[in-house]
Write a protein that holds these residues in place. Structure first.
Motif: not given
Length: 517
Positions: A376, A396, A433
């Motif tokens: 990130e 990302y 994620k």
């Protein structure tokens, strides 16, 4: 076993002498609200979708209410169908809930119906409900019955400024005149000023994001979230005119907003007519924007970004801006305490790029950035003064085994898409994620049932998946990913784990637009 609403669902799995159990309903583990999905608890395999409206929303007693409706039915996994020629029972209920009238009719071959209902001359004033009952369900609409009279005068006016920037005055002139030409002399004027949060955008700079995503909560203000700034009263002069002025500063309005000015005039006959002005308020004198190649970046591949600064009118402003690219990771450790313990996570941030760009000649500046690893990143652009609004964008990078996500014991994880909307022929790239390093996943594409399904193997280097978008996916599809990881070690903390993520992908139905001439 048949389950009640409050009962739990427990799934047991045994392998040799080892066993585990999962309760998806524990603390709302896999509840629909965790995925922003509404719940349909109707058990029928066929559902009714209906729409009904009246020609007006407000009627007098004794007037005729014209009613039209449209019905469609759907079966799980099937497209909408037209329930033509089916009977329809209409029930009109009054303000006290009592039935005023019932009407029996039938759907046309196009699945529509229409009928007229004459309200009694002594109809009770208030809100009425129309309930349409068909073979597979019901739907409703509302209208009101009131005694009302036409307006005898109008209120007009204009504001002095198109916008207010940081500090300034909201100034307006108001005039009230009867329709036959005479002014409303000595009428009472009451005005209020509310602020309604607004996210500033500049459409003339397409592709640029003028928003600080670090202030995440500001992007979800309701349009009904209004705060009172001030209110005051005055008296119209002999010509039916009045002026108002209100000072506004950043201490009065906490974000960019629309200032809603409502001027209500009460005539000597006690009739009240209102006029509303909307004036945009800008809390900053300069707004920075970022144009990125996309929300997803490939590791070790150079990416080019553009930066621009504009004034509240949208005109490019020359000057310097500081650009920072910041990486965020998480270091999470399990701690045993209390009844069962929890994860303690420390946020790790470090800057991978810091530079100053200069905007010249009314054109955007640019800079380049190469993601050193997956994970990130935040791109932040800041101005030289406090009155300059910053822009920040979350990105990302993927393509290697680096990158970490925050760990917790919840059963859900976020799925991030590379676009906000897709068209037929696109391929959606989704990042998962999740803290799971290795797992087996079941991917399902759903809408009114499962459209497609496939298995995936999750590794640190493949925490993403791709979904080709087809015409069958319009106007949207849900992509669900269920992950299962086997035992990692001895004891309770090494037991198998299950996680689930879900995302809604809007798909533009380009081939189904209606040309109206």
């Amino acid at each position: 076993e048949e389950m009640s609403y409050y009962s739990s669902l427990q799934v047991f799995v045994k392998h040799g002498n080892d066993w585990t159990m999962v309760n998806p309903n524990r603390s709302g583990g896999l509840a629909n609200y965790n995925f922003n999905v509404s719940e349909d608890d109707e058990p029928s395999p066929v559902k009714l979708r209906g729409f009904m409206h009246t020609d007006r929303g407000l009627y007098r007693p004794g007037e005729t209410v014209h009613i039209k409706g449209l019905a469609r039915s759907t079966r799980l996994g099937k497209p909408l169908s037209v329930p033509s020629k089916k009977p329809v029972s209409l029930e009109i209920r009054g303000p006290r809930g009592n039935t005023i009238k019932t009407v029996e009719t039938r759907l046309s071959r196009f699945g529509g119906f229409w009928t007229d209902v004459v309200m009694p001359a002594d109809a009770r004033l208030g809100d009425y409900t129309i309930r349409a009952e068909l073979e597979y369900g019901t739907f409703t609409s509302r209208f009101a019955v009131e005694e009302y009279r036409p307006a005898t005068f109008e209120v007009t006016g204009k504001t002095k400024r198109k916008r207010v920037v940081r500090r300034g005055k909201v100034e307006a002139k108001v005039a009230a005149n009867y329709f036959y030409g005479a002014p409303v002399r000595n009428g009472d004027l009451k005005f209020t000023v509310h602020s309604r949060p607004r996210r500033s955008s500049f459409p003339q700079h397409e592709g640029f994001e003028f928003f600080d995503q670090r202030n995440y909560s500001y992007s979800y203000y309701s349009s009904y979230s209004q705060e009172l700034i001030t209110e005051d009263s005055a008296t119209l002069d002999s010509d039916g005119n009045a002026s108002m002025a209100v000072s506004v500063s950043p201490s009065d309005v906490r974000s960019d907003a629309d200032l809603l000015v409502r001027a209500s005039v009460t005539a000597p006959s006690n009739e009240v007519i209102s006029k509303t002005f909307t004036i945009p308020y800008y809390r900053s004198r300069r707004y920075h924007g970022i144009k990125a190649p996309g929300y997803f970046l490939e590791v070790k591949k150079k990416q080019r970004f553009e930066v621009v600064a504009v004034n509240p009118a949208g005109k490019v402003v020359d000057g310097k801006a500081r650009v920072t690219v910041r990486r965020r990771d998480w270091n999470c450790v399990w701690e045993d305490w209390g009844y069962r313990g929890s994860y303690q996570c420390k946020e790790l941030k470090h800057d991978v790029l810091s530079t100053v760009v200069e905007i010249r000649g009314g054109k955007p500046a640019s800079f380049e950035f190469t993601p050193p690893g997956g994970g990130e990143y935040w791109v932040v652009v800041e101005g030289e003064k406090d009155s300059h609004a910053a822009a920040a964008m979350e990105l990302y990078a993927w393509g290697d085994e680096s990158g970490s996500w925050r760990t917790d014991d919840s059963m859900t994880f976020d799925v991030i898409s590379d676009k906000k909307e897709y068209k037929v022929g696109d391929t959606a790239t989704l990042i998962l994620k999740t803290d799971l390093a290795k797992a087996t996943g079941l991917v399902t594409i759903e809408r009114d049932g499962v459209i497609e399904k496939r298995l995936i193997e999750l590794t640190p280097a493949t925490k993403h998946l791709q979904v080709p978008i087809t015409a069958d996916h319009a106007p949207n599809v849900y992509v669900s990913v269920a992950l299962v990881q086997g035992r990692l070690g001895e004891g309770r903390r090494g037991k198998p784990r299950m996680r689930m993520g879900l995302i809604n992908l809007p798909v533009r139905p380009e081939g189904k637009t209606l040309d109206v001439a």
